[in-house]
Design a protein around this motif. Structure first.
Motif, PDB file in Angstrom:
ATOM      1  N   TRP A 193       0.842  -1.206   0.000  1.00  0.00           N
ATOM      2  CA  TRP A 193       0.000   0.000   0.000  1.00  0.00           C
ATOM      3  C   TRP A 193       0.871   1.248   0.000  1.00  0.00           C
ATOM      4  CZ3 TRP A 193      -0.956   4.645   2.214  1.00  0.00           C
ATOM      5  CH2 TRP A 193      -2.189   5.238   1.953  1.00  0.00           C
ATOM      6  N   THR A 228       2.432   5.960  -2.457  1.00  0.00           N
ATOM      7  CA  THR A 228       3.322   7.087  -2.133  1.00  0.00           C
ATOM      8  C   THR A 228       4.746   6.962  -2.696  1.00  0.00           C
ATOM      9  OG1 THR A 228       4.311   6.171  -0.113  1.00  0.00           O
ATOM     10  CG2 THR A 228       2.158   7.215   0.128  1.00  0.00           C
ATOM     11  N   CYS A 284       5.789  22.625   4.473  1.00  0.00           N
ATOM     12  CA  CYS A 284       6.584  21.954   3.427  1.00  0.00           C
ATOM     13  C   CYS A 284       7.133  22.933   2.383  1.00  0.00           C
ATOM     14  CB  CYS A 284       5.759  20.871   2.752  1.00  0.00           C
ATOM     15  SG  CYS A 284       5.250  19.588   3.888  1.00  0.00           S
ATOM     16  N   HIS A 340       8.854  19.359  -4.227  1.00  0.00           N
ATOM     17  CA  HIS A 340       8.777  18.881  -2.846  1.00  0.00           C
ATOM     18  C   HIS A 340       8.503  17.372  -2.858  1.00  0.00           C
ATOM     19  CE1 HIS A 340       7.513  18.222   1.190  1.00  0.00           C
ATOM     20  NE2 HIS A 340       6.221  18.170   0.914  1.00  0.00           N
ATOM     21  N   ASN A 390       8.385  12.092   3.474  1.00  0.00           N
ATOM     22  CA  ASN A 390       8.184  13.540   3.444  1.00  0.00           C
ATOM     23  C   ASN A 390       8.844  14.165   4.678  1.00  0.00           C
ATOM     24  OD1 ASN A 390       7.253  16.154   3.448  1.00  0.00           O
ATOM     25  ND2 ASN A 390       5.110  15.628   3.094  1.00  0.00           N
TER      26      ASN A 390
END
Ligand code: UT7
Length: 325
Positions: free
Chosen positions: A35, A40, A115, A252, A282
């Protein structure tokens, strides 16, 4: 009027030693490697050790950037640190790093744009350098997100990590004209009406606690793709450039699907897009200097290359920086 630009003359990054793989995350929340990778691109994240602070990560990244730039700490006369996870409510984490590096000249302050923090800090430093308020700036993005994550919320805790990156900037004057190399432009934006879509549910004035990250992932995803692509386009247009002029796109690093969609929306081929999110997840304000350092250490950037940086984060905040390496 002086005709000067700010040039990035060295970058460096630092990741804490401890690594949590996706497999490790399955012992913490109901998740799985498939997943996380599919949604991601993230494979692992670094987590600060007990007592390891944002200032520690930022200082190590700064030392590496100074070494890469062959600049002594004494030469720095401006220090800006972007973070959402300061060591303390005050003083600024930048001031702690300044003291630890033995810098005695000029201001040191934090920038809080989540961010987008590194792009905001870079823009601030660039403006101060071009105005002659400083000559050599240290711009740092440093975070220990692990301390503001809800480790029971699988929708957020798998996405973030700790880390830091830094850049040394120097004001360079042209010979009667603007130097060709350096930061060509920066564009910054914010929309405070989207608070509920990405925020931390605590703070010194509201709860007296640091709080935890809360996010409506799908809304953030959509906004991130559109805002990053649009701000790069605006930056290019401001310089009379087109997407074809981009040699390197550094978005980013939140999610490899967002990064791919930004590249597709702009029409930048994959091999010109730097992707490092798989290695560190991240890290908020630290992702762009981490990715910059990745490219710099592999000597990907050639003198004269056009590099586009772009970020989006809580606030919402977003923006871009276009620079000629
Ligand atoms: O720097 C800016 C900060 N944030 C971001 O950039 C994040 C932006 N958003 C995203 O990256 C994506 O929206 C996520 C990665 C957060 C989520 O991806 P998605 O494709 O939007 O998934 P979703 O939230 O719609 O969740 C799909 C399913 C749900 O299950 P059901 O309701 O379909 O049964 C979630 O409960 O996936 C489930 N889920 C998980 N499953 C396994 C959510 N998190 C996890 C997880 N492991 N960690």
């Amino acid at each position: 009027m002086t005709l000067s630009r700010s040039q990035i003359i060295g970058v460096g990054s630092f990741l804490p030693e401890k690594v949590l793989t996706n497999q490790d995350m399955t012992a913490i929340v109901d998740t799985n490697d498939e997943w996380i990778v599919k949604r991601t691109g993230i494979k692992q994240r670094h987590i600060a050790g007990e007592g390891e602070l944002t200032s520690d990560l930022g200082r190590e990244a700064a030392l590496r950037a100074l070494a890469a730039a062959q600049v002594k700490a004494e030469e720095v006369d401006l220090l800006i640190l972007a973070t959402t996870t300061p060591d303390n409510t005050f003083p600024a984490t930048a001031a702690r790093v300044q003291a630890q590096l033995g810098i005695t000249k000029g201001p040191a302050f934090d920038v809080q744009a989540v961010c987008s923090g590194f792009v905001y800090a870079l823009a601030t430093a660039d403006n101060m350098l071009r105005l002659g308020q400083a000559k050599t700036a240290l711009v740092i993005g440093a975070e220990v997100y692990s301390r503001i994550l809800d480790w029971e919320d699988r929708g957020t805790c798998v996405l973030f990590g700790d880390g830091a990156g830094a850049a040394v900037l120097r004001a360079v004057e042209g010979n009667g004209q603007l130097p060709e190399r350096g930061i060509l432009s920066t564009h910054l934006y914010a929309d405070g009406t989207r608070y509920e879509q990405l925020y931390v549910d605590g703070g010194p004035a509201s709860t007296g606690t640091a709080g935890h990250v809360r996010m409506q992932g799908k809304e953030v995803f959509r906004f991130a793709v559109n805002s990053m692509a649009t701000s790069v386009r605006t930056g290019l247009e401001a310089n009379g450039l087109t997407v074809e002029d981009i040699d390197w796109l550094i978005p980013h690093q939140a999610n490899s699907r967002i990064i791919a969609k930004v590249g597709d929306a702009l029409g930048v081929p994959n091999d010109k897009v730097i992707v490092t999110v798989q290695d560190h997840a991240n890290t908020s304000a630290a992702t762009i200097p981490l990715a910059l350092t990745h490219g710099f250490e592999r000597q990907l950037f050639k003198p004269g290359d056009l590099v586009a940086l772009t970020a989006m984060g809580g606030g919402f905040t977003w923006g871009s920086a276009i620079l000629r390496w």
